[in-house]
Design a protein around this motif. Structure first.
Motif, PDB file in Angstrom:
ATOM      1  N   GLN A 150      45.615  33.906  19.459  1.00 25.22           N
ATOM      2  CA  GLN A 150      47.034  33.797  19.806  1.00 25.22           C
ATOM      3  C   GLN A 150      47.154  33.266  21.236  1.00 25.22           C
ATOM      4  OE1 GLN A 150      49.267  34.707  17.230  1.00 25.22           O
ATOM      5  NE2 GLN A 150      47.279  34.699  16.242  1.00 25.22           N
TER       6      GLN A 150
ATOM      7  N   ASP B  18      50.501  36.844  23.844  1.00 28.03           N
ATOM      8  CA  ASP B  18      50.611  37.596  22.594  1.00 28.03           C
ATOM      9  C   ASP B  18      49.301  38.217  22.147  1.00 28.03           C
ATOM     10  OD1 ASP B  18      53.212  36.779  22.492  1.00 28.03           O
ATOM     11  OD2 ASP B  18      52.793  35.025  21.258  1.00 28.03           O
TER      12      ASP B  18
ATOM     13  N   PHE C 201      53.490  41.859  11.796  1.00 29.91           N
ATOM     14  CA  PHE C 201      52.974  40.519  11.506  1.00 29.91           C
ATOM     15  C   PHE C 201      52.369  40.507  10.105  1.00 29.91           C
ATOM     16  CE2 PHE C 201      49.427  42.891  13.069  1.00 29.91           C
ATOM     17  CZ  PHE C 201      48.278  42.341  12.516  1.00 29.91           C
TER      18      PHE C 201
ATOM     19  N   VAL D  80      49.342  35.144  10.617  1.00 32.54           N
ATOM     20  CA  VAL D  80      49.348  35.165  12.088  1.00 32.54           C
ATOM     21  C   VAL D  80      47.940  35.400  12.608  1.00 32.54           C
ATOM     22  CG1 VAL D  80      50.219  36.397  14.121  1.00 32.54           C
ATOM     23  CG2 VAL D  80      51.732  35.954  12.180  1.00 32.54           C
ATOM     24  N   SER D  81      47.231  36.353  12.011  1.00 31.22           N
ATOM     25  CA  SER D  81      45.845  36.642  12.377  1.00 31.22           C
ATOM     26  C   SER D  81      45.176  37.300  11.175  1.00 31.22           C
ATOM     27  CB  SER D  81      45.781  37.567  13.593  1.00 31.22           C
ATOM     28  OG  SER D  81      44.431  37.913  13.887  1.00 31.22           O
TER      29      SER D  81
END
Length: 847
Positions: free
Chosen positions: A499, A503, A512, A516-517
């Motif tokens: 990120q 963040d 999330f 996103v991850s």
């Protein structure tokens, strides 16, 4: 006559068309650049290429080749001035406003002779660069151009450094941007200028005026305090100093692993305080042991780093000091309990604390303990030291039973807490613990299980499987809520994958999804040697949750299914995480299963490449090291006998460091391919500083796959199948895990690589894809699915049946008579027998 005119115009038209065509092509490729083109004689190109680094004197980015236009380069606009000057010297030829060509008249060899001093100059070796320039015997126009540019750069840097120092003095030290500009442009060589040297001396005397002796006074807050949240009100601190200074001083307060002084979980905080003026400091966590609640104090003059640099380069040996008395603060208040919420919930949930332990699973240093109601915790042992990763794990100093984490299942509109349902043990072994929860009114059976991951050390799988025993379809979802812990604190922050710097570390509530991850971790940069928890949500055999929330435990513990995340609510007082799999339809006599992977990670190395799933090559490049503030870091990943790529599909990536210098954590998901011992190298560039980190990764032999692990509707995904066998017909299929419907299928194309064959292609999930797909690889010549992870199907057991497996692999089937934590008694072949559970490798129970 007309024919003659036409004949003359044709070649002229061709010349104009070729020039404009080149200009148009270049503008399409890089419309905002200036262009450099090789001369028309190809035999000159090699010499011309050697002179390209010369242009770093105008811009550190060397001109880049323009793809598909041979012999052309796109360069930064800053080089236009240099190109114009070199055109006057006939070294370049100006063909258009922004197009320059190496001239066959000019001497491009002359540019190459300047590469050594220019290279030294770009690396800030100014003295050596000028010495090399002075040794030139022919000081012609190119020498003048180069020398003038070097002088311009130094004059600009000298003026910028001078401005920065003056602005920092004017702001009494509160000028972060000017500090960065000083660090960017400063070099000791610049102090040869008298004006700058005077400003530098004034800077040192302004921020280090005289010796100071300071008496520290403090007032501890009244009222209750708690382990996980410290005090509601701040400590009031005041320094009374002898000696006069109008400049604030830097007061540093340092706690420990139990006493935190920052909402981010850090143990240290700094305050710029004026002498004889009070300031506030908040305490965010405490120890139940009063003797550990100590804050170390020290003070320093501001601008320590810049003062140190200037004093060294100006040969100033006299140093002023600040003495602080006392050097530590002993807090007298002992916490009332762990947290206000904990005290209330602990009493309400006392019945869960008395649940018996089902067993423990170990994989390397990582372990999990499961209770008979399916609730579990994580921890382990590293060397002689025990560690906890979930609150209440048996190692912990606050372990009062595993109750502060839970799992819920949603069937239709009704939400059930699994720990409140009747449960029975269905398996105990060295590799798996499983509990069955029956929801009779829904005709739904739910299995909670922990499973050892055979392919990854220090990792365990957590899974839930639902079986619809009724005659109607049911919508079923899961919610896993974990009370996280790391080191000796319950309120650690979280970190995500690649990120932005702002963040990357999460200290407030945050929601999330895996796009996103693909993973999250507990994180505590204050203690690099500790063990932390990682959850990998995306991978072969895993089902990514639809929503992940980092929450404050006290606020989130009472959640039913939905929870209103607030980005203003801190998690560092008492952190928790929830993973939610939204309800999916399960047909009668069908099952639905979710799995996620947890592991323990050590952060002790500066840079590390680890495989989170060796069979598909998914891994993580982690950097945990000192970086300068606000710096650009460029990474290139290379392999001599394999490949390694980042999420952008290339072997290169770039990121910016945080605003403050110091130890920082950065992580990049990677995919590694190759067979056997794959040698990797990470090349890191921070400014002009280059470092190389070599790694060796052992990849599995035999059939394996490489593919993105997160599938999204209508987004093509590359898939690869590796095999020692050539000339196979391999088909990749995307199959719905619940209905077994084929969503897409493609026959793969073969390519030889060394002694192996790589079969490649693309699959595309349909628009209605709901994230419950698996990819199968079928050998069309054999008409069979090629297993990557073979599974063994057990015969079902009924009623009171029990199957025990001994350490040598032999099995015995019987009827369960009784059991406790240590022993199990069964009747087999008309005989009653009692066995010590530790002597068995597996126990499987009837349902």
């Amino acid at each position: 006559m007309k024919m003659q005119k036409l004949y003359i115009l044709i070649p002229f038209f061709i010349i104009i068309w070729n020039c404009s065509s080149l200009q148009e092509k270049l503008n399409q490729k890089a419309p905002n650049a200036v262009y450099l083109v090789h001369s028309e004689k190809k035999e000159n190109w090699e010499n011309e290429k050697k002179s390209l680094p010369y242009f770093r004197l105008w811009n550190e980015t060397i001109c880049q080749p323009v793809q598909e236009i041979e012999g052309s380069y796109s360069c930064e606009k800053e080089l236009l001035v240099a190109f114009e000057e070199l055109a006057k010297l006939e070294i370049l030829k100006k063909e258009d406003v922004r197009v320059f060509r190496f001239s066959e008249k000019g001497d491009s060899q002359k540019l190459q002779t300047y590469l050594e001093p220019v290279d030294l100059f770009v690396q800030k070796s100014y003295v050596n660069a000028y010495e090399k320039m002075d040794k030139f015997t022919e000081k012609g126009p190119v020498w003048d151009l180069t020398k003038n540019r070097m002088d311009e750069i130094l004059a600009s840097k000298r003026e910028r450094v001078k401005q920065s120092l003056e602005k920092i003095i004017l702001a009494n030290g509160d000028a972060k941007e000017e500090e960065k500009q000083f660090q960017k442009h400063y070099h000791p060589y610049l102090l040869s200028n008298d004006d700058l040297r005077q400003v530098a001396r004034r800077f040192v005397s302004h921020f280090e005026p005289t010796d100071l002796n300071c008496q520290l006074e403090y007032k501890e807050p009244v009222g209750e305090s708690f382990v996980s949240s410290g005090y509601d009100d701040p400590l009031e601190i005041k320094l009374n100093c002898s000696g006069v200074t109008s400049v604030p001083i830097d007061v540093t307060l340092t706690g420990n692993s139990s006493l935190r002084l920052s909402s981010s979980g850090a143990v240290e905080t700094s305050v710029q305080a004026k002498t004889n003026q009070a300031f506030d400091v908040y305490v965010y966590s405490l120890s139940m042991n009063r003797a550990e609640n100590i804050i170390q104090t020290k003070a320093n003059f501001l601008q320590k780093d810049i003062r140190s640099i200037l004093k060294n380069d100006l040969n100033l040996t006299d140093s002023k000091k600040i003495e602080v008395t006392p050097s530590s603060i002993q807090l007298s208040n002992t916490p009332s309990g762990f947290s206000p919420e904990y005290s209330r919930y602990a009493e309400e949930n006392q019945r869960y604390s008395e649940t018996i332990t089902l067993g423990s699973l170990h994989n390397g240093q990582f372990q999990s303990t499961m209770m008979s109601n399916g609730v579990f915790s994580f921890g382990g042992v590293r060397g002689d030291t025990s560690f906890d990763l979930i609150f209440g794990h048996p190692n912990g100093q606050y372990a009062e039973g595993i109750w502060s984490s839970f799992t819920k299942v949603k069937v239709g509109d009704q939400v059930y807490s699994l720990r409140d349902l009747p449960s029975q043990t269905t398996e105990i072994s060295d590799t798996k613990l499983e509990v069955l929860h029956k929801i009779e009114e829904e005709k739904v059976w739910v299995y909670s299980f922990l499973e050892k991951d055979k392919d990854q050390k220090n990792a365990l799988l957590v899974g839930y499987r639902v079986e619809n025993k009724g005659t109607q379809s049911k919508k079923v979802g899961f919610l896993l809520f974990l009370d996280t812990w790391a080191g000796s604190t319950d309120g650690v922050p979280f970190s995500l994958g690649f990120q932005t710097a702002q963040d990357r570390i999460i200290t407030n509530e945050y929601k999330f999804n895996p796009t996103v991850s693909p993973f999250w971790e507990t994180n505590d940069s204050s203690f690099s040697g500790q063990v932390f928890l990682q959850n990998k949500m995306v991978g072969l055999g895993l089902v990514p949750p639809d929503e992940i929330s980092f929450v404050n435990w006290g606020s989130g513990y009472g959640m039913d299914w939905e929870y209103p995340v607030s980005d203003e609510r801190s998690v560092t007082g008492d952190s928790a995480v929830s993973l939610r799999w939204n309800p999916k339809e399960v047909s009668p006599n069908r099952s639905y299963q979710v799995k996620t992977l947890f592991s323990s990670i050590d952060r002790t190395k500066e840079m590390e490449v680890t495989l989170t799933d060796p069979l598909i090559g998914n891994g993580l490049l982690s950097m945990f090291k000192e970086y300068p503030a606000d710096a650009e870091v460029r990474l290139e990943l290379v392999s001599e006998n394999g490949t390694i790529v980042t999420p952008n599909g290339t072997n290169k990536t770039t990121f910016k460091t945080n605003n403050d210098s110091g130890k920082q954590l950065f992580q990049v998901p990677v995919v590694v391919s190759g067979v056997g011992n794959v040698k990797l190298k990470v090349i890191e560039m921070v400014g002009n500083q280059r470092r190389e980190y070599p790694f060796e990764i052992q990849m599995p032999e035999g059939d394996r796959i490489s593919q993105p692990t997160l599938l999204q509707p209508q987004k093509k995904i590359p898939v690869q199948f590796y095999s020692k066998e050539a000339n196979r017909k391999i088909q990749a299929k995307l199959v719905d895990a619940n209905t077994q419907r084929v969503l897409d299928a493609k026959e793969l194309t073969e390519k030889k690589e060394g002694n192996s064959s790589i079969y490649s292609g693309e699959l595309q999930p349909p628009s209605d894809y709901q994230g419950q797909g698996i990819i199968q690889y079928v050998d069309l010549g054999k008409e069979t699915v090629t297993p990557i992870r073979p599974t063994v199907q057990d015969n079902p057991l009924n009623g009171n049946q029990v199957e025990i497996t001994f350490q040598n692999g032999s099995k015995k089937l019987g009827t369960l008579l009784s059991q406790n934590l240590e022993e199990i008694t069964i009747e087999a072949e008309g005989k009653q027998e009692t066995f010590q559970k530790r002597s068995l490798s597996r126990i499987r129970f009837g349902r």
